[in-house]
Design a protein around this motif. Structure first.
Motif, PDB file in Angstrom:
ATOM      1  N   ARG A  35      10.069 -49.878 -39.980  1.00 37.46           N
ATOM      2  CA  ARG A  35       9.083 -49.115 -39.204  1.00 37.46           C
ATOM      3  C   ARG A  35       8.621 -49.911 -37.984  1.00 37.46           C
ATOM      4  O   ARG A  35       8.583 -49.397 -36.862  1.00 37.46           O
ATOM      5  CB  ARG A  35       7.873 -48.733 -40.051  1.00 37.46           C
ATOM      6  N   ILE A  36       8.298 -51.186 -38.182  1.00 38.05           N
ATOM      7  CA  ILE A  36       7.841 -52.036 -37.075  1.00 38.05           C
ATOM      8  C   ILE A  36       8.934 -52.148 -36.019  1.00 38.05           C
ATOM      9  O   ILE A  36       8.677 -51.996 -34.821  1.00 38.05           O
ATOM     10  CB  ILE A  36       7.433 -53.429 -37.594  1.00 38.05           C
ATOM     11  N   ALA A  37      10.151 -52.410 -36.453  1.00 38.72           N
ATOM     12  CA  ALA A  37      11.271 -52.552 -35.513  1.00 38.72           C
ATOM     13  C   ALA A  37      11.501 -51.271 -34.723  1.00 38.72           C
ATOM     14  O   ALA A  37      11.703 -51.312 -33.504  1.00 38.72           O
ATOM     15  CB  ALA A  37      12.538 -52.960 -36.257  1.00 38.72           C
ATOM     16  N   CYS A  38      11.463 -50.131 -35.396  1.00 32.90           N
ATOM     17  CA  CYS A  38      11.675 -48.847 -34.711  1.00 32.90           C
ATOM     18  C   CYS A  38      10.549 -48.546 -33.734  1.00 32.90           C
ATOM     19  O   CYS A  38      10.798 -48.056 -32.624  1.00 32.90           O
ATOM     20  CB  CYS A  38      11.826 -47.720 -35.728  1.00 32.90           C
ATOM     21  N   LEU A  77      21.427 -50.572 -46.938  1.00 31.46           N
ATOM     22  CA  LEU A  77      21.551 -50.222 -45.517  1.00 31.46           C
ATOM     23  C   LEU A  77      21.459 -48.713 -45.296  1.00 31.46           C
ATOM     24  O   LEU A  77      20.878 -48.267 -44.299  1.00 31.46           O
ATOM     25  CB  LEU A  77      22.840 -50.795 -44.943  1.00 31.46           C
ATOM     26  N   ASP A  78      22.005 -47.922 -46.226  1.00 30.55           N
ATOM     27  CA  ASP A  78      21.865 -46.461 -46.135  1.00 30.55           C
ATOM     28  C   ASP A  78      20.394 -46.069 -46.209  1.00 30.55           C
ATOM     29  O   ASP A  78      19.933 -45.173 -45.480  1.00 30.55           O
ATOM     30  CB  ASP A  78      22.647 -45.765 -47.252  1.00 30.55           C
ATOM     31  N   HIS A  79      19.654 -46.743 -47.081  1.00 27.58           N
ATOM     32  CA  HIS A  79      18.215 -46.475 -47.213  1.00 27.58           C
ATOM     33  C   HIS A  79      17.485 -46.844 -45.917  1.00 27.58           C
ATOM     34  O   HIS A  79      16.612 -46.101 -45.453  1.00 27.58           O
ATOM     35  CB  HIS A  79      17.642 -47.244 -48.406  1.00 27.58           C
ATOM     36  N   LEU A  83      15.337 -44.302 -43.556  1.00 27.86           N
ATOM     37  CA  LEU A  83      13.960 -44.563 -43.136  1.00 27.86           C
ATOM     38  C   LEU A  83      13.822 -44.450 -41.618  1.00 27.86           C
ATOM     39  O   LEU A  83      12.879 -43.848 -41.106  1.00 27.86           O
ATOM     40  CB  LEU A  83      13.520 -45.962 -43.581  1.00 27.86           C
ATOM     41  N   ALA A  84      14.778 -45.032 -40.911  1.00 32.32           N
ATOM     42  CA  ALA A  84      14.747 -44.986 -39.442  1.00 32.32           C
ATOM     43  C   ALA A  84      14.864 -43.545 -38.940  1.00 32.32           C
ATOM     44  O   ALA A  84      14.149 -43.144 -38.008  1.00 32.32           O
ATOM     45  CB  ALA A  84      15.864 -45.851 -38.868  1.00 32.32           C
ATOM     46  N   ARG A  85      15.741 -42.758 -39.556  1.00 33.03           N
ATOM     47  CA  ARG A  85      15.903 -41.351 -39.154  1.00 33.03           C
ATOM     48  C   ARG A  85      14.610 -40.577 -39.347  1.00 33.03           C
ATOM     49  O   ARG A  85      14.259 -39.730 -38.531  1.00 33.03           O
ATOM     50  CB  ARG A  85      17.033 -40.699 -39.950  1.00 33.03           C
ATOM     51  N   GLY A  88      12.602 -40.901 -36.539  1.00 28.82           N
ATOM     52  CA  GLY A  88      13.195 -40.376 -35.321  1.00 28.82           C
ATOM     53  C   GLY A  88      14.006 -41.393 -34.543  1.00 28.82           C
ATOM     54  O   GLY A  88      14.150 -41.271 -33.324  1.00 28.82           O
ATOM     55  N   HIS A  89      14.543 -42.387 -35.234  1.00 29.66           N
ATOM     56  CA  HIS A  89      15.289 -43.457 -34.568  1.00 29.66           C
ATOM     57  C   HIS A  89      16.621 -43.669 -35.279  1.00 29.66           C
ATOM     58  O   HIS A  89      16.676 -43.682 -36.499  1.00 29.66           O
ATOM     59  CB  HIS A  89      14.464 -44.750 -34.606  1.00 29.66           C
ATOM     60  N   GLU A  90      17.674 -43.817 -34.511  1.00 33.37           N
ATOM     61  CA  GLU A  90      18.980 -44.156 -35.081  1.00 33.37           C
ATOM     62  C   GLU A  90      19.160 -45.671 -35.002  1.00 33.37           C
ATOM     63  O   GLU A  90      18.843 -46.276 -33.981  1.00 33.37           O
ATOM     64  CB  GLU A  90      20.117 -43.464 -34.318  1.00 33.37           C
TER      65      GLU A  90
END
Length: 160
Positions: A35-38, A77-79, A83-85, A88-90
């Motif tokens: 979340r922080i990174a996105c 990594l799929d998880h 989470l990123a999706r 709203g982030h790829e």
């Protein structure tokens, strides 16, 4: 070191960030570091690259195929991608095989020209004292870029 989240976020948003590297391990802090990174990447249109490091025993060749560990890494990594999706982030993901995670993360940050590493720290205790671990120490000492550590609140003490 900034410990106030608002101050740290404001400072980070002022930085010119093009690529964020996020080591994940499948623990409870992964969701927050993603979340922080996105959030930071969105502010600067940066890319996010989540990596899982498979530590390979010294008795095995470094390029050994370990199906069970690879399956676990892919699941984690799929998880992270899911989470990123949701945010709203790829993000891109990758699996690294190394003897130790710390040097592998630093190498990936160097080779991939990361501008920022965002990583989580669990609540490990060694001899009754909080310990951030060898991986985190290595990254803090040798990373070629800025590093943000996220530590979740301490679990409640069990009064047994």
């Amino acid at each position: 070191m900034l410990t106030n989240l608002d101050q740290a976020t404001t400072m980070l948003r002022r930085m010119d960030i093009g690529k964020v590297l996020v080591p994940v391990s499948g623990n409870h802090v992964d969701a927050e570091v993603i979340r922080i990174a996105c959030d930071l990447a969105e502010d600067s249109s940066a890319s996010v690259y989540a990596v899982y490091v498979m530590e390979i025993e010294r008795s095995l060749p470094l390029d050994v195929s370990l199906d069970q560990q690879t399956a676990k890494a892919e699941e984690i990594l799929d998880h992270a991608q899911a989470l990123a999706r949701e945010l709203g982030h790829e993000i891109d993901t990758g699996i690294l095989q190394a003897r130790e995670a710390g040097p592998a993360i630093v190498h990936e940050a160097t080779e991939g020209r990361a501008d920022l590493i965002v990583m989580g720290v669990g609540h490990r205790r060694r001899l009754g004292v909080f310990d951030i671990g060898d991986t985190t120490l290595h990254v803090l000492r040798d990373a070629p870029c800025h590093v943000v550590l996220y530590r979740a609140p301490a679990p409640p003490e069990s009064g047994a």
